[in-house]
Design a protein around this motif. Structure first.
Motif, mmCIF file in Angstrom:
data_model
loop_
_atom_site.group_PDB
_atom_site.id
_atom_site.type_symbol
_atom_site.label_atom_id
_atom_site.label_comp_id
_atom_site.label_asym_id
_atom_site.label_seq_id
_atom_site.Cartn_x
_atom_site.Cartn_y
_atom_site.Cartn_z
ATOM 1 N N ALA A 252 -4.734 2.716 -32.355
ATOM 2 C CA ALA A 252 -4.832 3.137 -33.758
ATOM 3 C C ALA A 252 -5.128 1.947 -34.664
ATOM 4 N N ASP A 253 -4.512 0.813 -34.357
ATOM 5 C CA ASP A 253 -4.735 -0.392 -35.165
ATOM 6 C C ASP A 253 -6.194 -0.857 -35.068
ATOM 7 N N ARG A 254 -6.760 -0.814 -33.840
ATOM 8 C CA ARG A 254 -8.141 -1.278 -33.664
ATOM 9 C C ARG A 254 -9.141 -0.326 -34.322
ATOM 10 N N LYS A 255 -8.797 0.948 -34.377
ATOM 11 C CA LYS A 255 -9.694 1.889 -35.062
ATOM 12 C C LYS A 255 -9.747 1.593 -36.552
ATOM 13 N N GLN A 256 -8.609 1.167 -37.094
ATOM 14 C CA GLN A 256 -8.563 0.818 -38.512
ATOM 15 C C GLN A 256 -9.182 -0.560 -38.765
ATOM 16 N N CYS A 257 -8.894 -1.507 -37.835
ATOM 17 C CA CYS A 257 -9.353 -2.885 -38.011
ATOM 18 C C CYS A 257 -9.976 -3.380 -36.710
ATOM 19 N N PRO A 258 -11.232 -3.042 -36.459
ATOM 20 C CA PRO A 258 -11.871 -3.467 -35.207
ATOM 21 C C PRO A 258 -11.858 -4.989 -35.052
ATOM 22 N N ALA A 259 -11.731 -5.425 -33.776
ATOM 23 C CA ALA A 259 -11.729 -6.853 -33.464
ATOM 24 C C ALA A 259 -12.720 -7.102 -32.333
ATOM 25 N N HIS A 260 -12.924 -8.360 -32.013
ATOM 26 C CA HIS A 260 -13.820 -8.710 -30.913
ATOM 27 C C HIS A 260 -13.015 -8.758 -29.614
ATOM 28 N N ASP A 261 -12.557 -7.587 -29.168
ATOM 29 C CA ASP A 261 -11.784 -7.528 -27.929
ATOM 30 C C ASP A 261 -12.078 -6.231 -27.201
ATOM 31 N N LEU B 228 -12.677 6.010 -25.424
ATOM 32 C CA LEU B 228 -11.443 6.711 -25.100
ATOM 33 C C LEU B 228 -10.738 7.173 -26.360
ATOM 34 N N ASN B 229 -10.110 8.349 -26.299
ATOM 35 C CA ASN B 229 -9.216 8.717 -27.379
ATOM 36 C C ASN B 229 -7.882 7.997 -27.168
ATOM 37 N N SER B 230 -6.985 8.123 -28.129
ATOM 38 C CA SER B 230 -5.739 7.347 -28.088
ATOM 39 C C SER B 230 -4.896 7.684 -26.869
ATOM 40 N N ASP B 231 -4.821 8.980 -26.514
ATOM 41 C CA ASP B 231 -4.047 9.370 -25.335
ATOM 42 C C ASP B 231 -4.624 8.740 -24.074
ATOM 43 N N GLU B 232 -5.938 8.817 -23.924
ATOM 44 C CA GLU B 232 -6.574 8.260 -22.730
ATOM 45 C C GLU B 232 -6.353 6.755 -22.639
ATOM 46 N N PHE B 233 -6.421 6.081 -23.773
ATOM 47 C CA PHE B 233 -6.193 4.647 -23.764
ATOM 48 C C PHE B 233 -4.748 4.328 -23.386
ATOM 49 N N GLY B 234 -3.817 5.119 -23.890
ATOM 50 C CA GLY B 234 -2.407 4.908 -23.551
ATOM 51 C C GLY B 234 -2.153 5.011 -22.059
ATOM 52 N N PHE B 235 -2.730 6.024 -21.417
ATOM 53 C CA PHE B 235 -2.541 6.183 -19.984
ATOM 54 C C PHE B 235 -3.288 5.112 -19.193
ATOM 55 N N GLU C 152 7.261 4.276 -23.351
ATOM 56 C CA GLU C 152 7.197 3.093 -24.218
ATOM 57 C C GLU C 152 5.839 2.407 -24.103
ATOM 58 N N ILE C 153 5.342 2.266 -22.877
ATOM 59 C CA ILE C 153 4.036 1.617 -22.695
ATOM 60 C C ILE C 153 2.941 2.434 -23.355
ATOM 61 N N ILE C 154 2.968 3.754 -23.135
ATOM 62 C CA ILE C 154 1.943 4.625 -23.718
ATOM 63 C C ILE C 154 1.979 4.544 -25.246
ATOM 64 N N ALA C 155 3.181 4.592 -25.811
ATOM 65 C CA ALA C 155 3.307 4.535 -27.267
ATOM 66 C C ALA C 155 2.799 3.197 -27.804
ATOM 67 N N TYR C 156 3.137 2.114 -27.109
ATOM 68 C CA TYR C 156 2.675 0.789 -27.528
ATOM 69 C C TYR C 156 1.152 0.742 -27.521
ATOM 70 N N ALA C 157 0.552 1.253 -26.443
ATOM 71 C CA ALA C 157 -0.910 1.229 -26.321
ATOM 72 C C ALA C 157 -1.575 2.106 -27.377
ATOM 73 N N MET C 158 -0.994 3.268 -27.644
ATOM 74 C CA MET C 158 -1.577 4.156 -28.645
ATOM 75 C C MET C 158 -1.527 3.525 -30.030
ATOM 76 N N ASN C 159 -0.454 2.815 -30.319
ATOM 77 C CA ASN C 159 -0.376 2.101 -31.594
ATOM 78 C C ASN C 159 -1.436 1.003 -31.673
ATOM 79 N N MET C 160 -1.649 0.326 -30.545
ATOM 80 C CA MET C 160 -2.689 -0.698 -30.489
ATOM 81 C C MET C 160 -4.059 -0.078 -30.734
#
Length: 411
Positions: free
Chosen positions: A215-224, A238-245, A205-213
């Motif tokens: 993916a969202d930032r890749k589409q809509c970058p923010a100042h974070d 990081l790729n999405s998998d690496e960020f999730g872990f 669940e944590i990994i999936a939540y992070a990967m969705n986050m």
């Protein structure tokens, strides 16, 4: 062969042991007579098909293993010294994607990316928001007219908020991260009735939540920090998998450990009232480091020997697991004067509560120290007369020195 300095069958990773106490007397005896000691285990008991591990108890030896990753690998068997006996090898190997369980050069590459989020500038940017949260947390706790649980009402909140602030997790999602991280580490404690499967589902669940986050930032970058870590993979991100872990690791390393340091620190203050009076009066800058030494929230990690070598006069064979017992190292009288004293003015304080140095030295040390400083300053300001109501109820765990409940009252 069992270590003659220990009772027959004694195992530092037995969850029932940390459930009742930190085995400081046994550590002291090993440091004195056999600082690198073989501890036998039945095959499969800890999730590994071997016959046991080497317990490393001296400060110098723990540092040596930690700073020689070419000899002692985190990757081969992961850094977790004991899993549930029902875990399968594929589940252990899947954890190699977590930074904690990588070796150089892959570890070096990923750490160079993620440490962008932990620069002094990044931590300073969080300070005022976390200070305000610390005061709000303590004010809410102070409103209780009777006894309350310090763990749930105070200690757990600021670490969760800090990681969530760092990663940009919305306020409404933060309780989910807290719940998932709890389930990941609680499978040894029957009170929680958490199975290995539930823990694995929470990790997913944590990994999936992070990967969705991500993916969202890749589409809509923010100042974070999320955007800095994932938005431009071709620029060394990081790729999405690496960020999730990575977020999975933060959920435990940045949440559970600091929460337990704060809880143990409060208990130490309330059982050493002269130190609490000193803290309220002088607020020494050395306080947080002594709390971490005293608490040592991660009691042990492990490494696996990559080749035949020698440590503490013992021949370590290639493939042997080596347990790094930080709680023992942090009470080594060769390094610390009066190590069994809780002394918030201790300086220097070369404790290993953030790891023994080397590539796996705690990435979030500065953030953890800041959180501890902020919450105890807030407690001293708003609840200077805090009192202990009952003994702490400890977590049953093989490697986390955790507290489930600490009953206190503010008036």
């Amino acid at each position: 062969m069992s270590c003659p300095a220990l009772p027959e069958g004694f195992d530092f990773t037995d969850p029932d042991l940390l459930h009742s106490r930190v085995p400081l007397p046994e550590f002291a005896e090993l440091r004195r007579v056999e600082p690198v000691c073989w501890v036998p285990q039945p095959a499969g008991l800890a999730g590994f098909q071997d016959e046991g591990y080497w317990a490393v108890t001296r400060h110098a030896d723990v540092k040596y293993v930690s700073t020689h990753p070419e000899l002692f690998s985190s990757y081969l068997n992961t850094a977790i010294i004991r899993f549930n006996e029902h875990i399968d090898r594929d589940s252990i190997d899947a954890q190699r994607f977590i930074l904690l369980n990588m070796d150089p050069p892959e570890h070096t590459r990923v750490r160079q990316i993620v440490q962008r989020g932990f620069t002094p500038r990044a931590i300073r940017a969080l300070e005022e928001r976390l200070r305000a949260r610390a005061h709000a947390i303590v004010a809410n706790a102070r409103a209780h007219t009777g006894p309350f649980d310090f763990v749930t009402q105070v200690a757990c909140e600021l670490p969760l908020q800090a990681i969530a602030e760092l990663m940009g997790v919305p306020q409404e999602d933060r309780d989910k991260i807290f719940d998932w991280s709890n389930k990941m580490i609680a499978y040894d404690d029957p009170e929680y009735a958490i199975t290995e499967e539930v823990g694995a589902e929470s990790a997913t669940e944590i990994i999936a939540y992070a990967m969705n986050m991500a993916a969202d930032r890749k589409q809509c970058p923010a100042h974070d920090i999320v955007t800095q870590l994932v938005a431009a993979e071709d620029q060394g991100n990081l790729n999405s998998d690496e960020f999730g872990f990575f977020v999975l690791m933060l959920a435990v390393a940045g949440n559970e450990t600091t929460r337990n340091a704060i809880t143990h620190g409060m208990h130490a203050f309330l059982t050493h009232p002269e130190q609490w009076e000193l803290y309220k009066r002088e607020r020494p800058s050395t306080t947080a480091e002594e709390i971490v030494r005293w608490a040592t929230p991660v009691a042990a990690f492990q490494r696996t020997a990559t080749q035949d070598t020698e440590l503490g006069g013992k021949r370590i064979r290639k493939g042997d697991r080596v347990g790094l017992f930080y709680a023992s190292a942090n009470h080594d009288p060769e390094v610390f004067d009066e190590p069994d004293d809780f002394d918030i003015t201790r300086d220097p304080n070369p404790h290993l509560g953030f790891g023994g140095g080397g590539p796996h030295y705690c990435l979030g040390k500065s953030l953890a120290v800041l959180e501890i400083d902020l919450i105890f300053n807030a407690i001293a300001d708003a609840m200077p007369g805090l009192r202990l109501v009952d003994d702490p109820r400890r977590l049953r765990s093989a490697w986390i020195n955790g507290v489930k409940e600490l009953r206190v009252r503010s008036q």
